[in-house]
Design an enzyme around this catalytic site. Structure first.
Site, PDB file in Angstrom:
ATOM      1  N   LYS A 165       0.806  -1.230   0.000  1.00 44.60           N
ATOM      2  CA  LYS A 165       0.000   0.000   0.000  1.00 44.60           C
ATOM      3  C   LYS A 165       0.836   1.277   0.000  1.00 44.60           C
ATOM      4  CE  LYS A 165      -4.298  -1.749   0.428  1.00 44.60           C
ATOM      5  NZ  LYS A 165      -4.338  -2.877   1.330  1.00 44.60           N
ATOM      6  N   SER A 212       1.750  -9.806  -0.846  1.00 44.00           N
ATOM      7  CA  SER A 212       1.389  -8.386  -0.731  1.00 44.00           C
ATOM      8  C   SER A 212       1.651  -7.771   0.634  1.00 44.00           C
ATOM      9  CB  SER A 212      -0.075  -8.202  -1.115  1.00 44.00           C
ATOM     10  OG  SER A 212      -0.907  -9.068  -0.364  1.00 44.00           O
ATOM     11  N   GLU A 235      -9.779   6.012   2.982  1.00 45.44           N
ATOM     12  CA  GLU A 235     -10.649   4.996   3.542  1.00 45.44           C
ATOM     13  C   GLU A 235      -9.772   3.799   3.892  1.00 45.44           C
ATOM     14  OE1 GLU A 235     -10.084   5.202   0.336  1.00 45.44           O
ATOM     15  OE2 GLU A 235      -9.499   3.118  -0.049  1.00 45.44           O
TER      16      GLU A 235
HETATM   17  C1  LIG Z   1      -5.154  -4.023   1.167  1.00 51.26           C
HETATM   18  C2  LIG Z   1      -4.461  -5.280   0.977  1.00 51.26           C
HETATM   19  C3  LIG Z   1      -4.793  -6.169  -0.066  1.00 51.26           C
HETATM   20  C4  LIG Z   1      -5.973  -5.951  -0.980  1.00 51.26           C
HETATM   21  O1  LIG Z   1      -5.926  -4.802  -1.754  1.00 51.26           O
HETATM   22  P1  LIG Z   1      -5.596  -4.846  -3.297  1.00 51.26           P
HETATM   23  O2  LIG Z   1      -5.930  -3.487  -3.765  1.00 51.26           O
HETATM   24  O3  LIG Z   1      -6.452  -5.910  -3.920  1.00 51.26           O
HETATM   25  O4  LIG Z   1      -4.156  -5.162  -3.430  1.00 51.26           O
HETATM   26  C5  LIG Z   1      -4.039  -7.298  -0.232  1.00 51.26           C
HETATM   27  N1  LIG Z   1      -3.008  -7.581   0.587  1.00 51.26           N
HETATM   28  C6  LIG Z   1      -2.660  -6.765   1.600  1.00 51.26           C
HETATM   29  C7  LIG Z   1      -1.515  -7.156   2.471  1.00 51.26           C
HETATM   30  C8  LIG Z   1      -3.368  -5.597   1.831  1.00 51.26           C
HETATM   31  O5  LIG Z   1      -3.016  -4.793   2.841  1.00 51.26           O
END
Ligand SMILES: *Cc1c(COP(=O)(O)O)cnc(C)c1O
Length: 430
Positions: free
Chosen positions: A92, A387, A114
Site C-alpha cells: 500500500k 502483498s 478509507e
Molecule cells: C489491502 C491489501 C490487499 C488488498 O488490496 P488490493 O488493492 O487488492 O491489493 C491485499 N493484501 C494486503 C496485504 C493488503 O493490505
C-alpha cells in the site's frame, strides 16, 4: 509481445471504468487529472518518487525462492515477491507516496483515506506524517473493532480515525463516507484512494504507482530462474490476491505484454464460492457502477450491493478494479477463488515451512500457488506477490484457532501416526 494500451483518455477499459461522479466532484476530478497528466512524466516528480521508494520504503523488495515449499509441493518452483518487507508491511505504501506527492504539488494541506484492515490507513497516515500533511482516515466501526492495533498505529502517526457507522460498517461504507467528505472539502483536501478503484484517473494512477512491483520482477526474475534451473527467463505464472486489485495490477501490468506468462488473480471465496458468503466480485458479480466506475459488482437483481465476506478484511469488498474486469473479459488474466479455510491452511504452512508470516490476504495467493505448482514441472515457475506481512492478523488467526497466542502442546507439529500433514494442519487450525 502483445500491444496493450489502456485505458482510453476518458478512463475506459473496454466497457469498464470511466467516471461516474456528482457535479461537485467533476471539478476535483478534472483538477486531479490535469495534475497527474502534468507530473506523471515529469523527471523531477519521478526522481523524488523513486528516492522515497528506495530510502523510505526500502525498495527494491527482494524475490525469494521458496525452495523447501517447492520441493514439498513437488512441482513448479515457487517464488515470492516480498512486498511484506516494505515499510509499513504491505504494498500500500507505494501508492500512498505517489498520491501524497501529488497532493503536495496541488497545494492541498489535508488528505483523507478509507481503510478496511487498516493497512491503507496506516500507509496514508505514514506518508502524511512524512510530508507534513493533515490526515483523516475513514474506517468502518466493525473494522475498528477487528483491527485495533492498526487504529492505534494511525493515531500514533498523528491521523484522526473517523468511525463509520453506516451500512455494514466496513470498507465500502468507509469509501462512501470518504467520498462525501471529499465533496464537502474539495478545496483543501486530496482523497488518497487505496486501490485501483474509484473514478478515472484513480484506477490508472494507482496501477502506475504500484507497477514498480512488476517492473522490479522483470529485472529480478531471469537470474533467480536461471539459478533454480528453470527453463524460461520469466515466470510461467504470476499470482496475486485481488481485493480491489492494486497489488495484482501492480505485478500484472508490466507482464501483460509477456504472452507466455499466465496472470492469475485470486479472489476470496470466503465460506465457499456458491455459499453466498464471499467477495468474489469477478467470478460471481455482474457489471454495475460502484464508487465512481463501471465494473463487476456483487449485487442483487435490484442492483443493491450485497453483503460480502472474507476472513481477510483487505479482500472484503463487493467491487473490483475496472482493469481486472477488462483483463478477465479479454481472457488475458484468469480469476480463481480460495476459501477462508484454504487461506488459513496456507498461512500456517508458509509460517512453518519458510519462516514467513504472510498477511491473510496474501495467503489466498499462496494457497492457489501451492495447488497450481503441483500440476506443473520442476523446471517451470510461479511468482506469487506476497502483498503484506501477517503481524496485523495474528489476533484473528488465534481467535479462529481458538488457541492462545502461544501455541499449546497439541499444535506443536509432532507427527501423529496415520494422519497426513494436511489433517494435522487442520487440527491445529480448528
Ligand atoms: C489491502 C491489501 C490487499 C488488498 O488490496 P488490493 O488493492 O487488492 O491489493 C491485499 N493484501 C494486503 C496485504 C493488503 O493490505
Amino acid at each position: 509481445m502483445i500491444a496493450y494500451q489502456q485505458p482510453d483518455n476518458r478512463g475506459h477499459f473496454g466497457i469498464y471504468g470511466g467516471s461516474f461522479v456528482s457535479e461537485t466532484l467533476t471539478h476535483a476530478i478534472n483538477e486531479l487529472r490535469a495534475a497527474y497528466a502534468k507530473y506523471q512524466n515529469d523527471p523531477q516528480f519521478i526522481a523524488e518518487f523513486e528516492d522515497e521508494l528506495a530510502h523510505f520504503v526500502g525498495r527494491p523488495s527482494p524475490i525469494y525462492h521458496a525452495a523447501r515449499m517447492s520441493r514439498e509441493q513437488g512441482g513448479a518452483q515457487i517464488f515470492l515477491k516480498r512486498e511484506d518487507l516494505n515499510h509499513t508491511g504491505a504494498h500500500k505504501i507505494n501508492n500512498t507516496i505517489g498520491q501524497a506527492m501529488l497532493a503536495k504539488r496541488m497545494g492541498k494541506p489535508r488528505v483523507i483515506a478509507e481503510t478496511g484492515a487498516g493497512q491503507h490507513g496506516v500507509a496514508s497516515a505514514t506518508i502524511a506524517a512524512r510530508l507534513g500533511l493533515q490526515s483523516d482516515v475513514y474506517m468502518g466501526a466493525e473494522d475498528i473493532k477487528r483491527q485495533s492495533a492498526n487504529v492505534y498505529r494511525m493515531k500514533l502517526l498523528g491521523a484522526t480515525v473517523v468511525p463509520v457507522e453506516s451500512g455494514s460498517k466496513t470498507l465500502k461504507d468507509a469509501l462512501n463516507e470518504a467520498m462525501r467528505d471529499w465533496v464537502a472539502n474539495v478545496d483543501n483536501t486530496f482523497y488518497i484512494i487505496g486501490t485501483v478503484a474509484g473514478p478515472h484517473p484513480y484506477p490508472m494512477m494507482v496501477r502506475d504507482f504500484q507497477s514498480v512491483i512488476g517492473r522490479e520482477c522483470l529485472v529480478q526474475m531471469p537470474e533467480m530462474l536461471a539459478r533454480a534451473g528453470c527453463s524460461s527467463p520469466q515466470p510461467d505464472a504470476v499470482l496475486a490476491c485481488v481485493g480491489g486489485g492494486s497489488n495484482a495490477m501492480g505485478i500484472f501490468y508490466p507482464y501483460i505484454g509477456h504472452a507466455n506468462t499466465r496472470l492469475i488473480g485470486v479472489e476470496a471465496a470466503g465460506a465457499g464460492i456458491d455459499s453466498g458468503r464471499h467477495s468474489a466480485s469477478i467470478q460471481r458479480g455482474t457489471p454495475g457502477v460502484l464508487h465512481g466506475n463501471r465494473t463487476y459488482v456483487l449485487q442483487n437483481d435490484d442492483g443493491q450491493v450485497t453483503e460480502t465476506h472474507s476472513i481477510s478484511a483487505g479482500l472484503d469488498y463487493p467491487g473490483v478494479g475496472p482493469e481486472h474486469a477488462y483483463l478477465n473479459d479479454i481472457g488475458r488474466a484468469e480469476y480463481v477463488g480460495i476459501t477462508d479455510t484454504q487461506a488459513l491452511e496456507a498461512f500456517h504452512y508458509l509460517c512453518r515451512t519458510e519462516g514467513i508470516i504472510p498477511a491473510l490476504e496474501s495467503s489466498h495467493a499462496v494457497a492457489y500457488g501451492m495447488q497450481l505448482a503441483r500440476t506443473m514441472s520442476p523446471t517451470q515457475s510461479i511468482l506469487i506477490n506476497l502483498s503484506g506481512r501477517g503481524d496485523k492478523d495474528i489476533g484473528t488467526v488465534a481467535d479462529l484457532s481458538q488457541a492462545d497466542f502461544f501455541c499449546r502442546p497439541s499444535c506443536q507439529g509432532q507427527s501423529v501416526k496415520g494422519q497426513s500433514a494436511q489433517t494435522q494442519t487442520l487440527r491445529m487450525v480448528k
